[in-house]
Design an enzyme around this catalytic site. Structure first.
Site, PDB file in Angstrom:
ATOM      1  N   GLY A   1      -8.803   3.936   7.087  1.00 14.86           N
ATOM      2  CA  GLY A   1      -8.519   5.357   7.267  1.00 14.86           C
ATOM      3  C   GLY A   1      -7.051   5.645   7.498  1.00 14.86           C
ATOM      4  O   GLY A   1      -6.549   6.681   7.074  1.00 14.86           O
TER       5      GLY A   1
ATOM      6  N   GLY B   1       1.286  -2.006   4.171  1.00 15.76           N
ATOM      7  CA  GLY B   1       1.845  -0.657   3.993  1.00 15.76           C
ATOM      8  C   GLY B   1       3.093  -0.499   4.816  1.00 15.76           C
ATOM      9  O   GLY B   1       4.217  -0.623   4.314  1.00 15.76           O
TER      10      GLY B   1
ATOM     11  N   SER C   1       0.850  -1.192   0.000  1.00 11.89           N
ATOM     12  CA  SER C   1       0.000   0.000   0.000  1.00 11.89           C
ATOM     13  C   SER C   1       0.883   1.237   0.000  1.00 11.89           C
ATOM     14  O   SER C   1       1.647   1.461   0.946  1.00 11.89           O
ATOM     15  CB  SER C   1      -0.882   0.019   1.247  1.00 11.89           C
TER      16      SER C   1
ATOM     17  N   GLY D   1      -2.685  -3.993   9.060  1.00 11.37           N
ATOM     18  CA  GLY D   1      -1.927  -4.675  10.111  1.00 11.37           C
ATOM     19  C   GLY D   1      -1.268  -5.969   9.667  1.00 11.37           C
ATOM     20  O   GLY D   1      -0.952  -6.825  10.499  1.00 11.37           O
TER      21      GLY D   1
ATOM     22  N   MET E   1      -8.980   7.945  -0.212  1.00 13.55           N
ATOM     23  CA  MET E   1      -9.795   8.323   0.964  1.00 13.55           C
ATOM     24  C   MET E   1     -10.365   9.722   0.785  1.00 13.55           C
ATOM     25  O   MET E   1      -9.692  10.607   0.255  1.00 13.55           O
ATOM     26  CB  MET E   1      -8.926   8.294   2.220  1.00 13.55           C
TER      27      MET E   1
HETATM   28  C1  DX5 Z   1      -6.237   1.459   5.551  1.00 15.26           C
HETATM   29  C2  DX5 Z   1      -5.736   1.066   4.185  1.00 15.26           C
HETATM   30  C3  DX5 Z   1      -4.618   0.108   4.187  1.00 15.26           C
HETATM   31  C4  DX5 Z   1      -3.379   0.592   4.885  1.00 15.26           C
HETATM   32  C5  DX5 Z   1      -2.626  -0.582   5.396  1.00 15.26           C
HETATM   33  O1  DX5 Z   1      -7.441   2.161   5.408  1.00 15.26           O
HETATM   34  O2  DX5 Z   1      -6.779   0.508   3.424  1.00 15.26           O
HETATM   35  O3  DX5 Z   1      -4.317  -0.294   2.860  1.00 15.26           O
HETATM   36  O4  DX5 Z   1      -2.546   1.339   4.074  1.00 15.26           O
HETATM   37  O5  DX5 Z   1      -1.552  -0.115   6.129  1.00 15.26           O
HETATM   38  P1  DX5 Z   1      -0.778  -1.034   7.156  1.00 15.26           P
HETATM   39  O6  DX5 Z   1      -0.241  -2.195   6.414  1.00 15.26           O
HETATM   40  O7  DX5 Z   1       0.270  -0.140   7.703  1.00 15.26           O
HETATM   41  O8  DX5 Z   1      -1.789  -1.461   8.207  1.00 15.26           O
END
Ligand code: DX5
Ligand code: ZN
Length: 221
Positions: free
Chosen positions: A144, A197, A10, A177, A39
């Site tokens: 978010g 991410g 991400s 996560g 978003m």
């Molecule tokens: C949250 C996003 C995710 C986010 C994941 O709303 O949809 O794609 O970027 O980030 P990590 O991997 O850090 O939880």
């Protein structure tokens, strides 16, 4: 359905001032898809980017652009995201009044259709749209923000979703996560695509991204 594990970094966790370079780096580091979190500050309490930004980086890689729309309403913008070069467009079941119509509209644009479910949304909402779906994205955090803690209920939800899907060629993607510790849990439950991410972009270099992706992949073997 892809048999091999799909890793979808991400870009929410990347350096936005160098978005094109970051996409290229993570693509060269072994990413399968590029996950784009859109978003709107309304459906979710954060704002990121829209179709013009996506279009501006489309030529940096041929990898699949996996677009996760966290916008409400979504129908008016589907065409713009398809034109920007997204290969998969995923809408939230909670963000559209007519889920069947939204999914049909995505496929009519010639792109793959996905639906995302928040952690508290029961999997039964997709029961009557299974034949319109290419992908189901299960949120394992409340959408978010990046860097949140994995919500473990999604493991059992993944198992139930796999039962609902049966033999249909639908990808099951987990988002939020995901780390080398949590990835094996959802992979064992049947997920075949993992978004990450912060676990992938930490370190800030292509070498780090490669090591981070490998660590997640190997944890799932
Ligand atoms: C949250 C996003 C995710 C986010 C994941 O709303 O949809 O794609 O970027 O980030 P990590 O991997 O850090 O939880
Ligand atoms: Zn996402």
């Amino acid at each position: 359905m892809a048999d091999d594990l799909i890793i979808a970094p991400s870009v929410l966790a990347s350096d936005f001032s160098r978005l094109g370079d970051e996409i290229e780096a993570v693509a060269n580091a072994g990413a399968d898809w590029i996950h784009l979190d859109v978003m709107d500050g309304h459906f979710v309490p954060n704002i990121t980017f829209g179709p013009d930004i996506i279009k501006s980086v489309r030529d940096r890689t041929d990898k699949i652009f996996d677009c996760h729309l966290m916008i409400e309403p979504c129908d008016n913008y589907l065409g713009a995201f398809a034109n920007a070069g997204c290969d998969i467009i995923t809408v939230h079941a909670e963000a559209t009044k007519h889920l069947d119509r939204s999914l049909q509209a995505i496929r009519e644009l010639g792109v793959k259709a996905g639906v995302s479910l928040n952690p508290s949304t029961p999997e039964s909402v997709i029961e009557y749209v299974l034949d319109r779906l290419d992908l189901i994205l299960l949120m394992s955090v409340n959408p978010g923000f990046g860097g949140q803690k994995f919500i473990h209920c999604v493991v059992e939800k993944t198992r139930r979703i796999k039962q609902l899907i049966g033999e249909r060629p639908i990808d099951v993607e987990i988002d939020g996560g995901v780390t080398a510790d949590t990835a094996p849990l959802v992979a064992a439950a049947g997920a075949n695509a993992l978004v990450a991410g912060s676990a992938i972009f930490k370190g800030g270099t292509r070498e780090n991204y490669q090591a981070n992706i490998t660590k997640i992949r190997e944890a799932c073997l």
